[in-house]
Design a protein around this motif. Structure first.
Motif, PDB file in Angstrom:
ATOM      1  N   GLY A 107       0.592  -0.636   0.074  1.00  0.00           N
ATOM      2  CA  GLY A 107       0.397   0.249   0.622  1.00  0.00           C
ATOM      3  C   GLY A 107       0.496   1.210  -0.379  1.00  0.00           C
ATOM      4  O   GLY A 107       1.781   1.601   0.410  1.00  0.00           O
ATOM      5  N   TYR A 108       0.617   2.518  -0.642  1.00  0.00           N
ATOM      6  CA  TYR A 108       0.902   3.975  -0.840  1.00  0.00           C
ATOM      7  C   TYR A 108      -0.157   4.760   0.080  1.00  0.00           C
ATOM      8  O   TYR A 108      -1.350   5.090  -0.869  1.00  0.00           O
ATOM      9  N   SER A 109      -0.396   5.177   0.634  1.00  0.00           N
ATOM     10  CA  SER A 109      -0.670   6.380   0.622  1.00  0.00           C
ATOM     11  C   SER A 109      -0.597   7.467   0.833  1.00  0.00           C
ATOM     12  O   SER A 109       0.442   8.129   0.702  1.00  0.00           O
ATOM     13  N   LYS A 148      -2.655  11.730   0.427  1.00  0.00           N
ATOM     14  CA  LYS A 148      -3.698  13.260   1.084  1.00  0.00           C
ATOM     15  C   LYS A 148      -3.809  13.805  -0.069  1.00  0.00           C
ATOM     16  O   LYS A 148      -3.795  14.487  -0.811  1.00  0.00           O
ATOM     17  N   GLU A 181      -7.817  10.966   3.020  1.00  0.00           N
ATOM     18  CA  GLU A 181      -6.884   9.924   3.357  1.00  0.00           C
ATOM     19  C   GLU A 181      -7.120   8.935   2.337  1.00  0.00           C
ATOM     20  O   GLU A 181      -7.728   8.290   1.730  1.00  0.00           O
ATOM     21  N   ALA A 223      -5.568   4.842   0.104  1.00  0.00           N
ATOM     22  CA  ALA A 223      -4.522   4.201  -0.741  1.00  0.00           C
ATOM     23  C   ALA A 223      -3.925   3.724  -1.802  1.00  0.00           C
ATOM     24  O   ALA A 223      -5.285   3.200  -2.670  1.00  0.00           O
ATOM     25  N   GLU A 281     -10.701   4.681  -0.039  1.00  0.00           N
ATOM     26  CA  GLU A 281     -10.343   5.350   1.114  1.00  0.00           C
ATOM     27  C   GLU A 281      -9.546   4.923   2.344  1.00  0.00           C
ATOM     28  O   GLU A 281      -9.502   2.977   2.161  1.00  0.00           O
ATOM     29  N   ASN A 282      -8.872   4.791   2.884  1.00  0.00           N
ATOM     30  CA  ASN A 282      -7.835   4.347   3.633  1.00  0.00           C
ATOM     31  C   ASN A 282      -8.074   4.625   5.094  1.00  0.00           C
ATOM     32  O   ASN A 282      -7.196   4.566   5.815  1.00  0.00           O
ATOM     33  N   ARG A 283      -8.265   4.081   5.249  1.00  0.00           N
ATOM     34  CA  ARG A 283      -9.731   3.804   6.584  1.00  0.00           C
ATOM     35  C   ARG A 283     -10.022   2.551   6.110  1.00  0.00           C
ATOM     36  O   ARG A 283     -11.186   2.324   5.436  1.00  0.00           O
ATOM     37  N   VAL A 335      -5.691   1.189  10.008  1.00  0.00           N
ATOM     38  CA  VAL A 335      -4.894   2.145   7.902  1.00  0.00           C
ATOM     39  C   VAL A 335      -5.041   1.001   7.191  1.00  0.00           C
ATOM     40  O   VAL A 335      -4.226  -0.545   6.890  1.00  0.00           O
ATOM     41  N   SER A 391      -3.099   1.071   4.078  1.00  0.00           N
ATOM     42  CA  SER A 391      -2.100   0.991   3.229  1.00  0.00           C
ATOM     43  C   SER A 391      -1.693   0.158   3.571  1.00  0.00           C
ATOM     44  O   SER A 391      -0.204   0.139   3.529  1.00  0.00           O
ATOM     45  N   GLU A 392      -1.493  -0.689   5.389  1.00  0.00           N
ATOM     46  CA  GLU A 392      -0.993  -1.407   5.497  1.00  0.00           C
ATOM     47  C   GLU A 392      -1.094  -3.099   5.464  1.00  0.00           C
ATOM     48  O   GLU A 392      -0.335  -4.031   6.048  1.00  0.00           O
TER      49      GLU A 392
END
Length: 106
Positions: A21-23, A25, A30, A32, A45-47, A55, A57-58
């Motif tokens: 993943g790459y985050s 904004k 946010e 990903a 969406e990174n949530r 998160v 993206s992780e």
């Protein structure tokens, strides 16, 4: 009424690692980015849609899915839907690639 389409450059395609993943904004959102093994890039969406968040993206990527790193929910990178037996959805974003640049289209 005419609708304006905005292409926002967000990354170099060659710099995005496969299955990672790459985050980033954009405004207050946010996002990903994920490059899957086929070479396609997806933006969500990174949530995590889990009530307690997380998160994405992780998360671990498998095929065209990402697994929430906290709750292990399986989420489609194509449409943002959480896979059964869990429920929920994250927002997805249209991605375009021109030469080596990845764009988010809004």
């Amino acid at each position: 009424m005419l609708q304006t389409i905005t292409r926002i450059p967000v990354a170099n395609y060659s710099n995005i690692k496969v299955r990672s993943g790459y985050s980033l904004k954009i405004d207050d959102t946010e996002i990903a980015l994920f490059k899957v093994t086929s070479g396609e890039v997806y933006a969500i969406e990174n949530r995590s849609p889990h009530p307690k968040g997380g998160v994405l993206s992780e998360g671990l990527v498998s095929g065209e899915y990402v697994y929430c790193p906290v709750y292990d929910w399986k989420i489609s990178l194509k449409d943002g839907k959480v896979q059964a037996p869990d429920e929920g959805q994250v927002r997805t974003f249209k991605v375009e690639l021109a030469e080596d640049i990845v764009f988010i289209v809004r």
